[in-house]
Motif scaffolding. Structure first.
Motif, short mmCIF file in Angstrom:
data_model
loop_
_atom_site.label_atom_id
_atom_site.label_comp_id
_atom_site.label_asym_id
_atom_site.label_seq_id
_atom_site.Cartn_x
_atom_site.Cartn_y
_atom_site.Cartn_z
N UNK A 1 -21.23 -8.72 -7.77
CA UNK A 1 -20.26 -9.79 -7.55
C UNK A 1 -19.08 -9.68 -8.52
N UNK A 2 -18.79 -8.46 -8.93
CA UNK A 2 -17.60 -8.24 -9.77
C UNK A 2 -16.57 -7.41 -9.01
N UNK A 3 -15.31 -7.73 -9.24
CA UNK A 3 -14.23 -6.90 -8.70
C UNK A 3 -14.01 -5.77 -9.70
N UNK A 4 -14.05 -4.50 -9.22
CA UNK A 4 -13.91 -3.38 -10.17
C UNK A 4 -12.66 -2.55 -9.94
N UNK A 5 -11.97 -2.78 -8.80
CA UNK A 5 -10.77 -2.00 -8.55
C UNK A 5 -9.99 -2.58 -7.39
N UNK A 6 -8.73 -2.18 -7.29
CA UNK A 6 -7.89 -2.66 -6.18
C UNK A 6 -6.70 -1.74 -5.97
N UNK B 1 -9.40 -11.05 1.52
CA UNK B 1 -9.02 -10.53 0.19
C UNK B 1 -7.79 -11.20 -0.40
N UNK B 2 -6.97 -11.85 0.44
CA UNK B 2 -5.74 -12.43 -0.10
C UNK B 2 -6.03 -13.67 -0.95
N UNK B 3 -7.30 -14.11 -1.01
CA UNK B 3 -7.61 -15.32 -1.78
C UNK B 3 -7.86 -15.05 -3.26
N UNK B 4 -7.25 -13.99 -3.79
CA UNK B 4 -7.56 -13.62 -5.19
C UNK B 4 -7.13 -14.70 -6.18
N UNK B 5 -6.06 -15.42 -5.88
CA UNK B 5 -5.60 -16.44 -6.84
C UNK B 5 -6.63 -17.57 -6.98
N UNK B 6 -7.08 -18.22 -5.88
CA UNK B 6 -8.10 -19.26 -6.07
C UNK B 6 -9.39 -18.69 -6.68
N UNK B 7 -9.71 -17.43 -6.35
CA UNK B 7 -10.92 -16.83 -6.95
C UNK B 7 -10.75 -16.73 -8.47
N UNK B 8 -9.57 -16.32 -8.87
CA UNK B 8 -9.31 -16.18 -10.31
C UNK B 8 -9.41 -17.54 -11.00
N UNK B 9 -8.80 -18.55 -10.37
CA UNK B 9 -8.81 -19.88 -10.99
C UNK B 9 -10.25 -20.40 -11.11
N UNK B 10 -11.06 -20.09 -10.07
CA UNK B 10 -12.47 -20.54 -10.12
C UNK B 10 -13.19 -19.84 -11.28
N UNK B 11 -12.99 -18.52 -11.40
CA UNK B 11 -13.70 -17.80 -12.48
C UNK B 11 -13.21 -18.29 -13.85
N UNK B 12 -11.93 -18.64 -13.93
CA UNK B 12 -11.40 -19.11 -15.23
C UNK B 12 -12.04 -20.45 -15.58
N UNK B 13 -12.21 -21.34 -14.58
CA UNK B 13 -12.78 -22.65 -14.90
C UNK B 13 -14.29 -22.54 -15.13
N UNK B 14 -14.92 -21.53 -14.49
CA UNK B 14 -16.37 -21.35 -14.65
C UNK B 14 -16.71 -20.68 -15.98
N UNK B 15 -15.71 -20.04 -16.59
CA UNK B 15 -16.00 -19.25 -17.82
C UNK B 15 -16.31 -20.16 -19.00
N UNK C 1 -5.47 -7.97 -12.35
CA UNK C 1 -5.78 -7.35 -13.63
C UNK C 1 -6.79 -8.20 -14.41
N UNK C 2 -6.54 -9.51 -14.43
CA UNK C 2 -7.44 -10.41 -15.17
C UNK C 2 -8.85 -10.34 -14.62
N UNK C 3 -8.99 -10.36 -13.29
CA UNK C 3 -10.32 -10.35 -12.68
C UNK C 3 -11.05 -9.04 -12.98
N UNK C 4 -10.31 -7.92 -12.88
CA UNK C 4 -10.97 -6.61 -12.98
C UNK C 4 -11.22 -6.25 -14.44
N UNK C 5 -10.19 -6.35 -15.27
CA UNK C 5 -10.37 -5.96 -16.67
C UNK C 5 -11.33 -6.91 -17.38
N UNK C 6 -11.27 -8.20 -16.98
CA UNK C 6 -12.15 -9.18 -17.60
C UNK C 6 -13.58 -9.13 -17.08
N UNK C 7 -13.85 -8.27 -16.09
CA UNK C 7 -15.19 -8.12 -15.50
C UNK C 7 -15.80 -9.49 -15.14
#
Ligand SMILES: Cc1cc2nc3c(=O)[nH]c(=O)nc-3n(C[C@H](O)[C@H](O)[C@H](O)COP(=O)(O)OP(=O)(O)OC[C@H]3O[C@@H](n4cnc5c(N)ncnc54)[C@H](O)[C@@H]3O)c2cc1C
Length: 413
Positions: free
Chosen positions: A361-366, A399-413, A379-385
């Protein structure tokens, strides 16, 4: 403390300035091998286009910048390093003693091994001198045959076309920018360039070059040839490390460094295009020839040279390219990983493409084309693992939903 830095590019200049801050009393010398004021190669495309003049390529614009910081610039080539005697032998016969040495010599264009490669009219595009030679010749109607469509080959096209040249690009493989883009992304970039009037011949490699007066003839084999006024050879780069032969410094593809950017010889460090360092995602040692990497490594190597131990967190594959106005980018393990999954969205008519590569469940490349708004987030999603949790499946579906995915991972961190 005597610090010697070989190479006056972004890595060397950043290192010298960082050293000055960290060690106000030290003697700092930068060996510049091109007889130029330190300049940034990445500004060359803008120089070709006429957006800036030569001074616009200088890394530091104030003429007294280095003198005011008591950084000595020596214009010579390093020819040898005597690690036992701690001295660098220069082309001007001077020998520079050092206590700490930084190798920041960058890379140079790879040389094609074909007959005629030394003919006048054959050109690379790597240095300010190369840019001057191209600018002196490239006019409306000048026939430019360019071998290679990698990062540099693509980024210089806009400058060439802005001068009205007639541009033909030869691509040895089937794909442009194949070290950075998958075939779908590469195909979009090719169509975009063709629509702008560039002729692109894939699976084509010259057998040799001939000359007839000022005109070059590019021999494509099987009786085919192309006339050219300029043959531009941009087929990749090799690190500048020959002067280290016999020094005992360990070399692979580049100068091998540890997490503190120190080489196998204590007191000698390496940074930038020439350094072979660990990748943050894979741990594998590799070259990472982009300017942000050079600047960051220059800074970290300098802190270590000044006695402040700092670790380099690892290189990250992150290329952002603009080809005739079309933005594209690649991140991390963009080719995918064994057992991984991928998702993509493609809009051919609008030249938009996004391909995501997952491991668990990690993004590793794009790979992205035409999606410049997502670059920081990817970059944040991939480099931050970051773990994607429920957003993994949502991204697989869209795949275009990367922004809400990023915001969710940031709030979950
Ligand atoms: C046309 C072009 C466009 C580019 N665009 C981008 C871009 O958009 N984004 C990006 O991230 N990167 C870009 N790059 C790549 C980027 O320029 C390099 O990654 C960066 O310059 C590396 O910095 P460096 O300090 O390691 O090496 P360099 O900038 O190569 O500097 C090394 C210095 O060492 C000197 N040197 C070499 N050997 C010796 C020796 N024996 N003795 C003394 N001096 C020596 C060289 O002359 C040079 O001055 C581009 C490159 C080119 C050519």
């Amino acid at each position: 403390m005597r610090h010697v830095i070989v190479g006056g590019g972004p890595a060397g200049v950043t290192a010298a300035e960082t050293l000055r801050k960290a060690d106000p009393a030290a003697a700092i010398t930068v060996v510049c091998g091109e007889g130029e004021v330190p300049y940034a190669r990445m500004a060359i495309p803008y120089l070709l286009k006429g957006d800036i003049d030569e001074a616009g390529t200088y890394i530091r614009k104030r003429p007294d910048h280095f003198r005011d910081l008591r950084i000595e610039l020596v214009h010579a080539r390093a020819q040898a390093v005597d690690t036992a005697g701690r001295a660098v032998g220069l082309s001007n016969r001077r020998s520079l003693p050092y206590d700490r040495l930084l190798i920041a010599t960058g890379s140079r264009p790879s040389r094609e091994r074909i007959p005629g490669i030394d003919l006048p009219g054959v050109q690379t595009c790597w240095t300010l001198d190369d840019a001057r030679a191209i600018l002196a010749k490239a006019r409306a109607g000048t026939r430019v045959v360019q071998m290679g469509a990698g990062f540099v080959g693509c980024i210089i096209m806009e400058g060439l076309l802005s001068r009205g040249v007639d541009l033909t690009i030869l691509v040895r493989s089937g794909y442009m920018v194949r070290r950075m883009m998958n075939p779908t992304a590469s195909g979009l970039i090719q169509r975009w360039c063709e629509a702008k009037g560039v002729t692109i011949l894939t699976r084509t490699q010259p057998k040799g070059l001939g000359a007839n007066g000022d005109e070059l003839r590019v021999d494509l084999g099987e009786g085919r040839s192309l006339p050219a006024d300029i043959y531009l050879s941009v087929v990749g780069v090799d690190p500048n490390l020959e002067f280290l032969a016999g020094s005992g410094v360990e070399m692979g593809h580049g100068v091998v460094v540890d997490a503190n950017l120190q080489t196998s010889v204590p007191g000698i460090y390496a940074a930038g295009d020439v350094a072979e360092s660990a990748n943050v995602l894979t741990g594998k040692r590799e070259l990472n020839a982009i300017q942000p990497n050079a600047v960051e490594q220059g800074r970290i190597a300098a802190l270590n040279m000044a006695g402040l131990p700092v670790r380099f967190k690892g290189g990250f594959v992150f290329n952002v390219l603009t080809t005739l106005g079309l933005a594209s980018s690649s991140f991390g393990e963009w080719q995918g990983v064994p057992g991984g999954e991928s998702a993509e969205v493609l809009d051919e008519t609008r030249y938009r493409y996004l391909n995501l590569q997952f491991e668990g469940d990690r993004l590793v490349g794009a790979n992205c084309v035409g999606f410049s708004e997502h670059i920081g987030v990817l970059r944040g999603l991939i480099e931050g693992r970051r773990r994607l949790g429920i957003w993994k499946q949502r991204l697989m579906d869209d795949p275009s939903l990367v922004m809400p995915a990023y915001l969710w991972t940031a709030s979950a961190a």
